[in-house]
Motif scaffolding. Structure first.
Motif, PDB file in Angstrom:
ATOM      1  N   GLU A 242       0.821  -1.203   0.000  1.00  0.00           N
ATOM      2  CA  GLU A 242       0.000   0.000   0.000  1.00  0.00           C
ATOM      3  C   GLU A 242       0.863   1.266   0.000  1.00  0.00           C
ATOM      4  O   GLU A 242       0.535   2.253  -0.664  1.00  0.00           O
ATOM      5  CB  GLU A 242      -0.919   0.006   1.214  1.00  0.00           C
ATOM      6  CG  GLU A 242      -2.047  -1.013   1.146  1.00  0.00           C
ATOM      7  CD  GLU A 242      -2.982  -0.906   2.330  1.00  0.00           C
ATOM      8  OE1 GLU A 242      -3.078   0.189   2.919  1.00  0.00           O
ATOM      9  OE2 GLU A 242      -3.622  -1.915   2.676  1.00  0.00           O
TER      10      GLU A 242
ATOM     11  N   SER B 183       0.921   4.055  -2.996  1.00  0.00           N
ATOM     12  CA  SER B 183       0.644   5.478  -2.787  1.00  0.00           C
ATOM     13  C   SER B 183       1.686   6.358  -3.473  1.00  0.00           C
ATOM     14  O   SER B 183       1.392   7.508  -3.817  1.00  0.00           O
ATOM     15  CB  SER B 183       0.577   5.796  -1.292  1.00  0.00           C
ATOM     16  OG  SER B 183       1.860   5.878  -0.688  1.00  0.00           O
TER      17      SER B 183
ATOM     18  N   GLN C 231       0.949   9.017  -7.300  1.00  0.00           N
ATOM     19  CA  GLN C 231       1.185  10.457  -7.231  1.00  0.00           C
ATOM     20  C   GLN C 231       0.848  11.161  -8.547  1.00  0.00           C
ATOM     21  O   GLN C 231       1.195  10.696  -9.624  1.00  0.00           O
ATOM     22  CB  GLN C 231       2.637  10.739  -6.850  1.00  0.00           C
ATOM     23  CG  GLN C 231       2.991  10.403  -5.424  1.00  0.00           C
ATOM     24  CD  GLN C 231       2.109  11.140  -4.440  1.00  0.00           C
ATOM     25  OE1 GLN C 231       2.120  12.374  -4.359  1.00  0.00           O
ATOM     26  NE2 GLN C 231       1.314  10.380  -3.687  1.00  0.00           N
TER      27      GLN C 231
ATOM     28  N   ARG D  28       1.007   6.045   4.079  1.00  0.00           N
ATOM     29  CA  ARG D  28       0.589   6.278   2.702  1.00  0.00           C
ATOM     30  C   ARG D  28       0.554   7.763   2.401  1.00  0.00           C
ATOM     31  O   ARG D  28       0.101   8.566   3.221  1.00  0.00           O
ATOM     32  CB  ARG D  28      -0.822   5.697   2.453  1.00  0.00           C
ATOM     33  CG  ARG D  28      -0.956   4.239   2.770  1.00  0.00           C
ATOM     34  CD  ARG D  28      -2.258   3.617   2.289  1.00  0.00           C
ATOM     35  NE  ARG D  28      -3.473   4.269   2.750  1.00  0.00           N
ATOM     36  CZ  ARG D  28      -4.625   3.616   2.956  1.00  0.00           C
ATOM     37  NH1 ARG D  28      -4.696   2.301   2.744  1.00  0.00           N
ATOM     38  NH2 ARG D  28      -5.696   4.265   3.357  1.00  0.00           N
TER      39      ARG D  28
ATOM     40  N   ARG E 155      -1.193  10.709   0.191  1.00  0.00           N
ATOM     41  CA  ARG E 155      -2.363  10.976  -0.631  1.00  0.00           C
ATOM     42  C   ARG E 155      -1.866  11.334  -2.039  1.00  0.00           C
ATOM     43  O   ARG E 155      -0.732  11.802  -2.193  1.00  0.00           O
ATOM     44  CB  ARG E 155      -3.196  12.106  -0.035  1.00  0.00           C
ATOM     45  CG  ARG E 155      -3.873  11.724   1.291  1.00  0.00           C
ATOM     46  CD  ARG E 155      -4.855  12.791   1.712  1.00  0.00           C
ATOM     47  NE  ARG E 155      -5.446  12.508   3.020  1.00  0.00           N
ATOM     48  CZ  ARG E 155      -6.546  11.799   3.208  1.00  0.00           C
ATOM     49  NH1 ARG E 155      -7.157  11.250   2.161  1.00  0.00           N
ATOM     50  NH2 ARG E 155      -7.040  11.617   4.422  1.00  0.00           N
ATOM     51  N   PRO E 156      -2.681  11.130  -3.070  1.00  0.00           N
ATOM     52  CA  PRO E 156      -2.191  11.309  -4.450  1.00  0.00           C
ATOM     53  C   PRO E 156      -1.608  12.678  -4.762  1.00  0.00           C
ATOM     54  O   PRO E 156      -0.682  12.791  -5.570  1.00  0.00           O
ATOM     55  CB  PRO E 156      -3.446  11.038  -5.294  1.00  0.00           C
ATOM     56  CG  PRO E 156      -4.243  10.084  -4.470  1.00  0.00           C
ATOM     57  CD  PRO E 156      -4.035  10.533  -3.041  1.00  0.00           C
TER      58      PRO E 156
END
Length: 298
Positions: free
Chosen positions: A27, A31, A35, A102, A104-105
């Motif tokens: 995971e 992540s 991106q 993780r 976030r994008p």
């Protein structure tokens, strides 16, 4: 180290790992792949894992050419793994991500945008959310001002630094279990760091984390050594805030039932003199009144 021939800057993400939960590891890697800023390299540093982590790392490296890895023959612990990653980094900007957390994008994109718009800033650090073992999202954590460093660690798990600020600071193997606090204090002696109040990462809480698998008093003892080592050069802390730093440390030792180190920390606070202690006490009362007033209003 600026790669000006690229239309967008390269970000080096260092991911140290040792006997990871391979589900969490996948995971964390996912992540990075997700991106929105595509120009990154992920350097996975396997610190002598003896479980199936090397197989997962090989599988993920084959999946994306931007992922590469290196391996320590035996466990050298987190600070050494981070420094090994720094040695291999080719990016204009550096960061690191734990093998159970993780991004976030938008994480890299938003932090890069902030640094490009504020060239006087060397390091930016962002808010993040708590993440439970089962993937449930919890509370959003708001990072604080860098001027609070030493009193506590106002920085979270998500940040981006110019290559020079990250690489020249590096991580001290003397302060395992609090190498991040030591990094931030030394970085802020030379470089400018500032918060970005956007939720850009997820910090996973589970029993396998370093902070959960080591006694709290052991971690607090490292904090005390860091304060003792660096206090004279922490130019952002007034005498009153130096008192606050040791008072807070003493309270934390006391909460763990560690009376002797608590007394030592309280004694160090008193050593700054009556004026600094009075100012620290006045500040504490003001803060408590402010917190109470805020609660009454809400």
């Amino acid at each position: 180290m600026i790669n000006s021939h690229r239309s967008q800057p390269l970000v080096s993400i260092i991911m140290p790992t040792h006997n990871a939960n391979v589900g969490f590891l996948r995971e964390a890697i996912d992540s990075c792949i997700a991106q929105t800023h595509p120009h990154w390299e992920l350097i996975i540093v396997d610190d002598g894992s003896t479980n199936e982590s090397p197989l997962v790392i090989a599988e993920q490296s084959a999946r994306d050419a931007r992922i590469r890895s290196l391996r320590h023959a035996s466990k050298r612990r987190l600070p050494a793994a981070l420094n090994s990653g720094i040695e291999q980094a080719q990016g204009d900007f550096l960061t690191w991500l734990s093998d159970d957390d993780r991004f976030r994008p938008l994480a890299l994109e938003r932090m890069l945008k902030f640094l490009s718009e504020h060239p006087q800033i060397d390091i930016v650090y962002a808010d993040y959310s708590l993440l439970q073992s089962d993937g449930t999202l919890g509370e959003r954590m708001r990072v604080g001002p860098a001027e609070e460093l030493g009193i506590h660690k106002p920085v979270g798990i998500c940040y981006l630094a110019k290559y020079e600020a990250f690489a020249r600071t590096g991580f001290s193997e003397d302060f395992f279990l609090a190498e991040d606090l030591d990094f931030w204090i030394r970085a802020c002696m030379t470089y400018k760091a500032t918060p970005l109040h956007e939720d850009l990462a997820q910090y996973r809480q589970h029993r396998g984390t370093l902070t959960q698998s080591h006694p709290r008093t052991e971690i607090l003892s490292v904090h005390r050594r860091i304060l003792d080592r660096h206090l004279d050069r922490m130019h952002w802390l007034s005498p009153a805030n130096q008192v606050r730093a040791y008072l807070r440390l003493g309270k934390q030792f006391l909460a763990q039932g560690a009376a002797a180190p608590a007394a030592a920390a309280f004694g160090r606070a008193v050593s700054f003199g009556p004026h600094a202690c009075a100012a620290a006490f006045s500040d504490l009362v003001t803060r408590k009144i402010g917190q109470y007033t805020q609660l009454q209003r809400s």
